[in-house]
Design an enzyme around this catalytic site. Structure first.
Site, mmCIF file in Angstrom:
data_model
loop_
_atom_site.group_PDB
_atom_site.id
_atom_site.type_symbol
_atom_site.label_atom_id
_atom_site.label_comp_id
_atom_site.label_asym_id
_atom_site.label_seq_id
_atom_site.Cartn_x
_atom_site.Cartn_y
_atom_site.Cartn_z
ATOM 1 N N SER A 213 0.865 -1.118 -0.069
ATOM 2 C CA SER A 213 0.077 -0.007 -0.101
ATOM 3 C C SER A 213 0.896 1.314 0.011
ATOM 4 O O SER A 213 0.592 2.169 -0.763
ATOM 5 C CB SER A 213 -0.831 0.085 1.188
ATOM 6 O OG SER A 213 -1.910 -0.951 1.353
ATOM 7 N N ARG B 296 1.496 4.283 -2.876
ATOM 8 C CA ARG B 296 1.259 5.671 -2.755
ATOM 9 C C ARG B 296 2.296 6.509 -2.928
ATOM 10 O O ARG B 296 2.307 7.818 -3.318
ATOM 11 C CB ARG B 296 0.659 5.901 -1.278
ATOM 12 C CG ARG B 296 -0.687 5.220 -1.080
ATOM 13 C CD ARG B 296 -0.935 4.976 0.321
ATOM 14 N NE ARG B 296 -2.377 4.805 0.607
ATOM 15 C CZ ARG B 296 -3.034 3.610 0.087
ATOM 16 N NH1 ARG B 296 -2.362 2.475 -0.341
ATOM 17 N NH2 ARG B 296 -4.621 3.362 0.391
ATOM 18 N N GLY C 142 -5.868 -3.586 -7.665
ATOM 19 C CA GLY C 142 -6.939 -2.821 -7.312
ATOM 20 C C GLY C 142 -6.763 -1.366 -6.682
ATOM 21 O O GLY C 142 -7.430 -0.358 -6.852
ATOM 22 N N ARG D 142 -14.104 -6.669 -10.884
ATOM 23 C CA ARG D 142 -14.152 -6.204 -9.464
ATOM 24 C C ARG D 142 -14.708 -4.831 -9.675
ATOM 25 O O ARG D 142 -14.534 -4.161 -10.501
ATOM 26 C CB ARG D 142 -12.606 -6.021 -8.964
ATOM 27 C CG ARG D 142 -12.152 -7.452 -8.617
ATOM 28 C CD ARG D 142 -10.592 -7.065 -8.154
ATOM 29 N NE ARG D 142 -10.561 -6.673 -6.715
ATOM 30 C CZ ARG D 142 -9.585 -6.436 -6.042
ATOM 31 N NH1 ARG D 142 -8.285 -6.398 -6.495
ATOM 32 N NH2 ARG D 142 -9.525 -5.797 -4.930
ATOM 33 N N SER E 288 -13.271 1.237 3.265
ATOM 34 C CA SER E 288 -12.313 1.022 2.003
ATOM 35 C C SER E 288 -11.206 2.166 1.866
ATOM 36 O O SER E 288 -11.720 3.309 1.633
ATOM 37 C CB SER E 288 -13.044 0.718 0.738
ATOM 38 O OG SER E 288 -12.063 1.022 -0.340
ATOM 39 N N ASP F 32 -6.979 -8.151 4.688
ATOM 40 C CA ASP F 32 -5.892 -8.833 3.780
ATOM 41 C C ASP F 32 -5.585 -9.966 4.438
ATOM 42 O O ASP F 32 -4.896 -11.065 3.973
ATOM 43 C CB ASP F 32 -4.973 -8.059 3.150
ATOM 44 C CG ASP F 32 -5.275 -6.941 2.014
ATOM 45 O OD1 ASP F 32 -6.546 -7.291 1.619
ATOM 46 O OD2 ASP F 32 -4.697 -6.094 1.968
ATOM 47 N N ARG G 63 -12.683 -14.432 -1.545
ATOM 48 C CA ARG G 63 -11.856 -14.952 -0.627
ATOM 49 C C ARG G 63 -12.602 -15.947 0.446
ATOM 50 O O ARG G 63 -12.026 -16.615 1.213
ATOM 51 C CB ARG G 63 -10.868 -13.987 0.053
ATOM 52 C CG ARG G 63 -9.639 -13.571 -0.869
ATOM 53 C CD ARG G 63 -8.790 -12.773 -0.081
ATOM 54 N NE ARG G 63 -7.568 -12.431 -1.244
ATOM 55 C CZ ARG G 63 -6.890 -11.358 -1.108
ATOM 56 N NH1 ARG G 63 -7.119 -10.391 0.012
ATOM 57 N NH2 ARG G 63 -6.053 -11.117 -2.011
HETATM 58 C C1 S3P Z 1 -5.624 -1.213 -0.144
HETATM 59 C C2 S3P Z 1 -6.608 -1.352 0.771
HETATM 60 C C3 S3P Z 1 -7.688 -2.622 0.927
HETATM 61 C C4 S3P Z 1 -6.939 -3.783 0.869
HETATM 62 C C5 S3P Z 1 -5.901 -3.724 -0.361
HETATM 63 C C6 S3P Z 1 -4.932 -2.521 -0.219
HETATM 64 C C7 S3P Z 1 -4.917 -0.112 -0.060
HETATM 65 O O1 S3P Z 1 -8.546 -2.532 -0.098
HETATM 66 O O2 S3P Z 1 -7.602 -5.054 0.943
HETATM 67 O O3 S3P Z 1 -5.048 -4.842 -0.426
HETATM 68 O O4 S3P Z 1 -3.707 0.049 -0.343
HETATM 69 O O5 S3P Z 1 -5.703 1.043 0.068
HETATM 70 P P1 S3P Z 1 -10.068 -1.860 0.270
HETATM 71 O O6 S3P Z 1 -9.888 -0.585 0.205
HETATM 72 O O7 S3P Z 1 -10.924 -2.391 -1.002
HETATM 73 O O8 S3P Z 1 -10.545 -2.540 1.600
#
Ligand code: S3P
Length: 425
Positions: A19, A23, A91, A119, A164, A312, A343
């Site tokens: 993450s 960023r 994602g 998704r 989220s 996760d 999952r």
């Molecule tokens: C993430 C947020 C989470 C997580 C993903 C990484 C992020 O997803 O499951 O692996 O980096 O912001 P969600 O925002 O869909 O919960």
């Protein structure tokens, strides 16, 4: 209780947080000037983020192992891409970049792989449209390909309907480009890496409890970033060492941001044996070493308050729960259905095959333990976290376990199998 003979022993260094690595690339690209990102995760998802920004004119160089130099071009310095932006399996890339693209003065189209195509993106499309973004795509821009015609955003007040961090971060990034402030309210706090990094880049962002206020930005000023080890990757070893009799493992340099440490709270509640050492703050993020030893675990209950702090880690927590005495309940976790695979069903079907006593719920699962797992053929569903969770389960199981397509671990942890081999005795 433990049925196995393998154990995890020694010391491991965990690769950079996924993450935070995403960023770091995104924010450095829209900041002014050159920036170095150290301990960057060179997993496939983060490389997809780099490729997207390269297509918008950002120069990114690898200078040393796990070290990236990004030449930021400022908030309005991205160029209109001449090809579609391909987010691969990621994602986080697609949802966060949608916020940035909503603020640009050009049109761009996002595509991804077969998993991304399934998704849901409406969770991001909807609030960005409320801010004035022009977004089109399959099924009212719920699915890729998604086209964004950026510009002219306004700030809004938005109460998040789902927990989220991807949706929250997408909105925060769009808010930098709006003509008035934005307020975002979360029901349960999700990971806050975007807020921390943006603040250090000089953005006017304030957090009070579960409310986030973002003012439009003129400039971001990049700071060199050190990425802590990913607790979501460490989780496989934390769980493995906890359930494999005789284990003692020191896991070094792990990110301990409290929006991510739900797994440690759960392990504590289950009677786990671990210690946190050498705590320190680096670039606004808490990190430290985790010393984990095997212990006899008891069951636990995980619900909505904890879910965003360990979303996760649920697959590996489920594996751990098969070895715990009693009934473990995981609920309020419907979000698991829209991850890289569904999952809930991936975990339940594989654990059932291995002989676990597990019941599938619409929003989670119930696991009765302890059970002796038996080796068999299980599926990764091309989902990196499922492949790694069942690799740990296979160490516990009697006989051989075969997992299909384990290459998918490259998404978040390319050296997973090398490291696992080094510490398995
Ligand atoms: C993430 C947020 C989470 C997580 C993903 C990484 C992020 O997803 O499951 O692996 O980096 O912001 P969600 O925002 O869909 O919960």
């Amino acid at each position: 209780m433990s049925f196995n003979s393998l154990k995890l022993k020694g010391k491991v260094d965990i690769p950079g947080d996924k993450s935070i690595s995403h960023r770091a690339i995104m924010l450095s690209s829209i900041a002014n000037g050159k920036n170095i990102v150290r301990n960057f995760l060179s997993g496939e998802d983060c490389l997809s983020t780099i490729e997207c920004f390269k297509k918008m004119g950002i120069q990114v160089e690898k200078c040393r192992k796990n070290e990236m130099v990004i030449h930021g071009m400022g908030l309005k310095g991205l160029k209109k891409p001449t090809q579609n932006l391909d987010v691969g399996n990621s994602g986080t890339t697609i949802r966060l970049i949608m916020g940035i693209l909503s603020g640009q003065n050009f049109e761009s189209t996002l595509i991804g792989d077969n998993s991304i195509a399934k998704r849901p993106m409406k969770r991001v499309t909807d609030p960005l449209r409320l801010m004035g973004a022009k977004i089109s795509g399959k099924e009212d821009a719920n699915f890729t390909p998604i086209t964004i015609d950026g510009g002219n955003l306004k700030g809004i007040d938005y109460k998040m309907p789902i927990a989220s961090a991807q949706v929250k971060s997408s909105m925060i990034l769009a808010s930098l480009y709006a003509n008035s402030p934005t307020k975002i309210i979360e029901k349960n706090k999700s990971r806050n890496h975007t807020e921390i990094m943006l603040k250090s880049f000089g953005a006017d962002i304030d957090v009070s409890g579960n409310e986030i206020y973002v003012k439009p930005a003129q400039h971001l000023y990049s700071e060199d970033i050190y990425v802590p080890g990913d607790i979501s990757s460490a989780a496989f070893f934390i769980a493995g060492a906890s359930i494999l009799d005789g284990s003692e493992l020191l896991i070094k340099n792990v990110g301990l941001n409290e929006t991510r440490t739900g797994i440690l709270d759960v392990l504590k509640d289950m009677g786990g044996n671990f210690e946190i050492l050498n705590k320190k703050y680096v670039c606004g993020e808490l990190m430290g070493d985790i010393l984990v030893k095997h212990s006899n675990l008891n069951s636990t209950t995980i619900d909505s308050k904890l879910i965003p702090r360990l979303i996760d880690e649920i697959p590996i927590i489920a594996v751990m729960a098969t070895q715990a005495e009693g009934t473990t309940i995981i609920k309020d976790a419907k979000e698991l259905k829209v991850k890289e695979s569904n999952r809930i069903s991936s975990v339940v079907s594989n654990l059932k095959k291995m002989g676990a006593d597990i019941e599938e719920l619409d929003d989670g699962m119930i696991i009765e333990g302890p059970t002796k797992l038996k080796g068999c053929n299980v599926e990764s569903f091309s989902d990196h976290r499922i492949a790694m969770s069942f690799s740990i389960a296979s160490l516990l199981a009697s006989g051989n376990t075969n997992i299909d397509n384990t290459n998918c671990v490259d998404i978040s942890f390319p050296r997973f199998y090398d490291i696992l081999k080094e510490i398995t005795y």
